[in-house]
Design a protein around this motif. Structure first.
Motif, PDB file in Angstrom:
ATOM      1  N   PHE A 121       7.005   8.375   4.579  1.00  0.00           N
ATOM      2  CA  PHE A 121       5.799   9.047   4.083  1.00  0.00           C
ATOM      3  C   PHE A 121       4.566   8.184   4.305  1.00  0.00           C
ATOM      4  O   PHE A 121       4.650   6.957   4.304  1.00  0.00           O
ATOM      5  N   ILE A 122       3.450   8.856   4.497  1.00  0.00           N
ATOM      6  CA  ILE A 122       2.176   8.183   4.699  1.00  0.00           C
ATOM      7  C   ILE A 122       1.217   8.578   3.578  1.00  0.00           C
ATOM      8  O   ILE A 122       1.237   9.718   3.094  1.00  0.00           O
ATOM      9  N   LYS A 123       0.403   7.636   3.156  1.00  0.00           N
ATOM     10  CA  LYS A 123      -0.563   7.885   2.091  1.00  0.00           C
ATOM     11  C   LYS A 123      -1.595   8.919   2.554  1.00  0.00           C
ATOM     12  O   LYS A 123      -2.048   8.897   3.696  1.00  0.00           O
ATOM     13  N   GLY A 124      -1.974   9.799   1.654  1.00  0.00           N
ATOM     14  CA  GLY A 124      -2.955  10.826   1.979  1.00  0.00           C
ATOM     15  C   GLY A 124      -4.262  10.244   2.469  1.00  0.00           C
ATOM     16  O   GLY A 124      -4.914  10.814   3.360  1.00  0.00           O
ATOM     17  N   TYR A 125      -4.647   9.105   1.904  1.00  0.00           N
ATOM     18  CA  TYR A 125      -5.885   8.452   2.350  1.00  0.00           C
ATOM     19  C   TYR A 125      -5.826   8.153   3.845  1.00  0.00           C
ATOM     20  O   TYR A 125      -6.783   8.429   4.590  1.00  0.00           O
ATOM     21  N   SER A 126      -4.710   7.594   4.297  1.00  0.00           N
ATOM     22  CA  SER A 126      -4.569   7.233   5.712  1.00  0.00           C
ATOM     23  C   SER A 126      -4.520   8.459   6.607  1.00  0.00           C
ATOM     24  O   SER A 126      -5.092   8.469   7.700  1.00  0.00           O
ATOM     25  N   LEU A 127      -3.840   9.499   6.131  1.00  0.00           N
ATOM     26  CA  LEU A 127      -3.774  10.738   6.903  1.00  0.00           C
ATOM     27  C   LEU A 127      -5.171  11.335   7.075  1.00  0.00           C
ATOM     28  O   LEU A 127      -5.559  11.742   8.179  1.00  0.00           O
ATOM     29  N   ASN A 128      -5.926  11.346   5.997  1.00  0.00           N
ATOM     30  CA  ASN A 128      -7.299  11.863   6.067  1.00  0.00           C
ATOM     31  C   ASN A 128      -8.182  11.010   6.964  1.00  0.00           C
ATOM     32  O   ASN A 128      -9.080  11.528   7.644  1.00  0.00           O
ATOM     33  N   GLN A 129      -7.927   9.694   6.975  1.00  0.00           N
ATOM     34  CA  GLN A 129      -8.708   8.807   7.834  1.00  0.00           C
ATOM     35  C   GLN A 129      -8.513   9.136   9.309  1.00  0.00           C
ATOM     36  O   GLN A 129      -9.456   9.110  10.094  1.00  0.00           O
ATOM     37  N   VAL A 130      -7.272   9.453   9.682  1.00  0.00           N
ATOM     38  CA  VAL A 130      -6.999   9.817  11.078  1.00  0.00           C
ATOM     39  C   VAL A 130      -7.719  11.113  11.429  1.00  0.00           C
ATOM     40  O   VAL A 130      -8.309  11.242  12.506  1.00  0.00           O
ATOM     41  N   SER A 137      -4.376  10.005  -2.905  1.00  0.00           N
ATOM     42  CA  SER A 137      -3.310   9.272  -3.599  1.00  0.00           C
ATOM     43  C   SER A 137      -1.923   9.851  -3.352  1.00  0.00           C
ATOM     44  O   SER A 137      -0.923   9.281  -3.789  1.00  0.00           O
ATOM     45  N   GLY A 138      -1.845  10.982  -2.633  1.00  0.00           N
ATOM     46  CA  GLY A 138      -0.554  11.618  -2.402  1.00  0.00           C
ATOM     47  C   GLY A 138       0.213  11.005  -1.247  1.00  0.00           C
ATOM     48  O   GLY A 138      -0.314  10.178  -0.487  1.00  0.00           O
ATOM     49  N   TRP A 139       1.471  11.413  -1.108  1.00  0.00           N
ATOM     50  CA  TRP A 139       2.324  10.949  -0.015  1.00  0.00           C
ATOM     51  C   TRP A 139       2.797  12.151   0.780  1.00  0.00           C
ATOM     52  O   TRP A 139       3.219  13.149   0.195  1.00  0.00           O
ATOM     53  N   TYR A 140       2.748  12.041   2.116  1.00  0.00           N
ATOM     54  CA  TYR A 140       3.031  13.177   2.987  1.00  0.00           C
ATOM     55  C   TYR A 140       3.925  12.719   4.139  1.00  0.00           C
ATOM     56  O   TYR A 140       3.948  11.533   4.484  1.00  0.00           O
ATOM     57  N   PRO A 141       4.677  13.639   4.761  1.00  0.00           N
ATOM     58  CA  PRO A 141       5.582  13.240   5.850  1.00  0.00           C
ATOM     59  C   PRO A 141       4.842  12.489   6.960  1.00  0.00           C
ATOM     60  O   PRO A 141       3.789  12.928   7.427  1.00  0.00           O
ATOM     61  N   VAL A 142       5.416  11.379   7.378  1.00  0.00           N
ATOM     62  CA  VAL A 142       4.778  10.598   8.442  1.00  0.00           C
ATOM     63  C   VAL A 142       4.759  11.376   9.757  1.00  0.00           C
ATOM     64  O   VAL A 142       3.952  11.085  10.650  1.00  0.00           O
ATOM     65  N   THR A 143       5.611  12.387   9.862  1.00  0.00           N
ATOM     66  CA  THR A 143       5.596  13.226  11.062  1.00  0.00           C
ATOM     67  C   THR A 143       4.251  13.920  11.230  1.00  0.00           C
ATOM     68  O   THR A 143       3.859  14.254  12.350  1.00  0.00           O
TER      69      THR A 143
END
Length: 202
Positions: free
Chosen positions: A20-29, A65-71
């Motif tokens: 899982f990847i942090k929502g912050y990082s996903l949004n950053q991408v 702050s959430g966690w989401y599939p790294v896929t």
């Protein structure tokens, strides 16, 4: 620079056990893709995502702050790469800009006073901030030479592997490393849950 391996087996990316990847990082991408390539490009990317991911974006379910599939982050990199066939380094561009944006302010200022070796030894701690599940073991072998072994990276595709390697190079360059480069001695392909990266710098 980066030297990456062959694609590997794309079917391996469909692993039932996913990190899982942090929502912050996903949004950053997502924000970085828009910053680099424009809002029309981002709309194209969104249209080519899986229905589950697209629905999460449409309903604004992705919170920092959430966690989401790294896929999902792998999808973002894959689709961007496919939409820009004239450019070979799309994952690296996105990753580098995202790290640079992240390192503005106090954290980036302090990084300038750390050595590349020190930053690499913090890689495991940094990874836990952004990813849940994967681990990295670092061995600094001498001046300008280190090995990183990534473990339990379920759901990584080759594009996200490239982004991870580029983020490492960007970090150590901020601390003064010159001519930093990395290559995957093992792993780094679609579906690989482990990888061995060799990093060198001057």
């Amino acid at each position: 620079g980066l030297v990456w391996p062959d694609a590997g087996d794309p079917s391996g990316a469909l692993n039932t056990q996913v990190a899982f990847i942090k929502g912050y990082s996903l949004n950053q991408v997502i924000k970085t893709q828009e910053e680099l390539f424009g809002d029309a490009f981002l709309r194209q990317v969104t249209e080519n995502l899986t229905p589950e991911f697209r629905a999460a974006l449409a309903t604004r379910l992705i919170v920092p702050s959430g966690w989401y599939p790294v896929t999902w982050v792998g999808e973002l990199h894959r689709v961007a790469y496919q939409l820009l066939p004239q450019e070979n380094n799309v994952p690296e561009q996105i990753s580098r800009r995202a790290v640079e944006n992240d390192m503005r302010g106090v954290y980036g200022f302090l990084t300038r006073f750390a050595s590349p070796e020190f930053l690499l030894n913090q890689a495991g701690r940094v990874m836990k901030t952004y990813l849940k599940g994967p681990r990295v073991e670092v061995r600094v072998l001498g001046p300008g030479h280190a090995e990183l072994r990534y473990l339990e990276c379920h759901g990584f595709n080759r594009f996200f592997w490239r982004a991870v390697a580029e983020a490492t190079l960007c970090m150590i360059e901020k601390s003064g490393a010159k001519n930093a480069r990395a290559r995957f001695a093992e792993g780094g392909r679609d579906g690989d849950t482990q990888a061995h990266s060799v990093v060198r710098w001057e």
